[in-house]
Design an enzyme around this catalytic site. Structure first.
Site, mmCIF file in Angstrom:
data_model
loop_
_atom_site.group_PDB
_atom_site.id
_atom_site.type_symbol
_atom_site.label_atom_id
_atom_site.label_comp_id
_atom_site.label_asym_id
_atom_site.label_seq_id
_atom_site.Cartn_x
_atom_site.Cartn_y
_atom_site.Cartn_z
ATOM 1 N N GLY A 70 0.824 -1.194 0.000
ATOM 2 C CA GLY A 70 0.000 0.000 0.000
ATOM 3 C C GLY A 70 0.862 1.249 0.000
ATOM 4 O O GLY A 70 2.056 1.210 0.318
ATOM 5 N N GLY A 119 0.404 -5.144 0.554
ATOM 6 C CA GLY A 119 -0.777 -5.070 -0.294
ATOM 7 C C GLY A 119 -0.623 -5.786 -1.617
ATOM 8 O O GLY A 119 -1.613 -6.217 -2.218
ATOM 9 N N GLU A 142 5.396 -5.920 7.576
ATOM 10 C CA GLU A 142 4.726 -4.863 8.333
ATOM 11 C C GLU A 142 5.348 -4.565 9.690
ATOM 12 O O GLU A 142 5.336 -3.417 10.141
ATOM 13 C CB GLU A 142 3.246 -5.208 8.506
ATOM 14 N N ASP A 150 -1.521 -7.598 7.241
ATOM 15 C CA ASP A 150 -2.946 -7.433 6.951
ATOM 16 C C ASP A 150 -3.224 -7.970 5.552
ATOM 17 O O ASP A 150 -2.553 -8.887 5.100
ATOM 18 C CB ASP A 150 -3.366 -5.970 7.121
#
Length: 376
Positions: A70, A119, A142, A150
């Site tokens: 992301g 992502g 992360e 995530d």
């Protein structure tokens, strides 16, 4: 569907019977923006009902990789200058897209060439046909920025053999092709010089047949051998004990893993371990995405995420100042707040149709929990 201008951040077109998605931010390693997520979701909804589209193929522009994750610069800006609605809105739509990809009724082929992180894993590793190359580097990094895996990453990591997923999550280590296959993040190895032929064949040929025609044995990885120390060390109940076991093995790679862990956010490490263990019991992707949304929203409200992005991406000094600064200072209550219900703000995907042993894959097929060799 019309083709957007070539300078657009994501491109869509039809190649015969294939719907093509090209992530088109090569200078940012195709990092996902909110707009990209929404437009990909809209294209998938349209192509699901389009009889002229038999297969969907996602690739990345440029030579460096599919997608680095992301757009965390935007998250940093939102946290420091706005109220956070932009980030939570992005995560909500991103996780809904991850679920759509996992349940897509047509073959969804992800070309996971080069860097595939965060992502980027979310828009590829939930697909029905996942292709890696000798250039692939797949990771959920992360914890290095004070965040928690995530985009359904804790679901994938929790289903990896033994404790490999725990190792990957806590150290932020990357996987080459063979290890991505072993850990259930990919299905097939195709040499990078055959990707052009593969993508061309996907326009006119059944996806499974096209991929199998180009698939080859992957070069050896390291994780199968490393399981001798990974499984017993990471089976410990706390991050502190995991680090202690790794340090006491006398094995150079295990000691390096312990050092890697100790450089990450203490809070993120403890939340990640709990999230992975919970994901194992949740089993299916949808409730795990619900849990990840709670965790992500909680992480946004605390200082480590902003500090981690600052240190790694904004200032690039690689010297984050975590708060709390030690594992011992992170209490059970600190961890528990990440899993608190959000009330009306829940993601609300609810239980999936599949149990712990398998999830519903694209086209109604069922993928084994390991995901190591299945395809749609």
């Amino acid at each position: 569907m019309t083709t957007p201008p070539p300078d657009d951040e994501v491109l869509f077109r039809k190649d015969d019977r294939a719907g093509r998605i090209v992530l088109n931010r090569p200078r940012a390693l195709n990092a996902l923006t909110h707009s990209m997520v929404r437009r990909i979701d809209a294209a998938l909804r349209a192509w699901e009902l389009d009889d002229d589209v038999a297969t969907v193929v996602i690739t990345g522009a440029g030579e460096r990789g599919l997608c680095a994750g992301g757009d965390i610069r935007s998250i940093h800006a939102d946290a420091t200058t706005a109220g956070g609605d932009a980030s939570t809105g992005f995560w909500r739509d991103e996780y809904l897209l991850n679920a759509r990809i996992a349940e897509y009724p047509k073959p969804y082929v992800a070309i996971m060439d080069g860097i595939v992180m965060g992502g980027g894993v979310g828009v590829s590793a939930h697909g029905g046909v996942r292709v890696v190359t000798e250039r692939s580097r797949v990771a959920m990094p992360e914890t290095a920025i004070g965040f928690v895996p995530d985009v359904g990453g804790t679901h994938l990591l929790a289903q990896a053999p033994g404790e490999l997923g725990t190792h990957l999550a806590l150290t932020s280590s990357s996987m080459g092709a063979a290890d991505a296959l072993l850990c259930g993040f990919a299905d097939h190895f195709v040499p990078s010089d055959r990707l052009g032929a593969l993508v061309a064949a996907l326009a006119t040929t059944d996806a499974d047949a096209a991929v199998r025609a180009e698939a080859r044995p992957a070069p050896p990885g390291v994780f199968e051998e490393w399981r001798e120390w990974i499984d017993p060390c990471y089976a410990a109940g706390t991050v502190e004990e995991i680090v202690e076991r790794l340090s006491d093995t006398g094995i150079a790679a295990a000691k390096e893993a312990a050092e890697q862990i100790m450089g990450k956010s203490p809070t993120a490490l403890k939340v990640t371990l709990r999230a992975l263990r919970a994901a194992r019991s949740l089993g299916a992707l949808r409730p795990v995405l619900d849990q990840e949304f709670r965790v992500s929203c909680a992480a946004f409200a605390l200082p480590d995420l902003v500090e981690g992005i600052r240190a790694q991406v904004i200032d690039k000094d690689r010297r984050p100042r975590w708060s709390p600064a030690t594992l011992q200072a992170v209490t059970d209550d600190d961890v528990a707040r990440f899993f608190a219900p959000l009330g009306d703000a829940e993601l609300g995907l609810g239980p999936a149709t599949a149990g712990p042993a398998a999830e519903v894959s694209r086209g109604g097929a069922r993928r084994p929990a390991s995901g190591a060799s299945a395809s749609s």
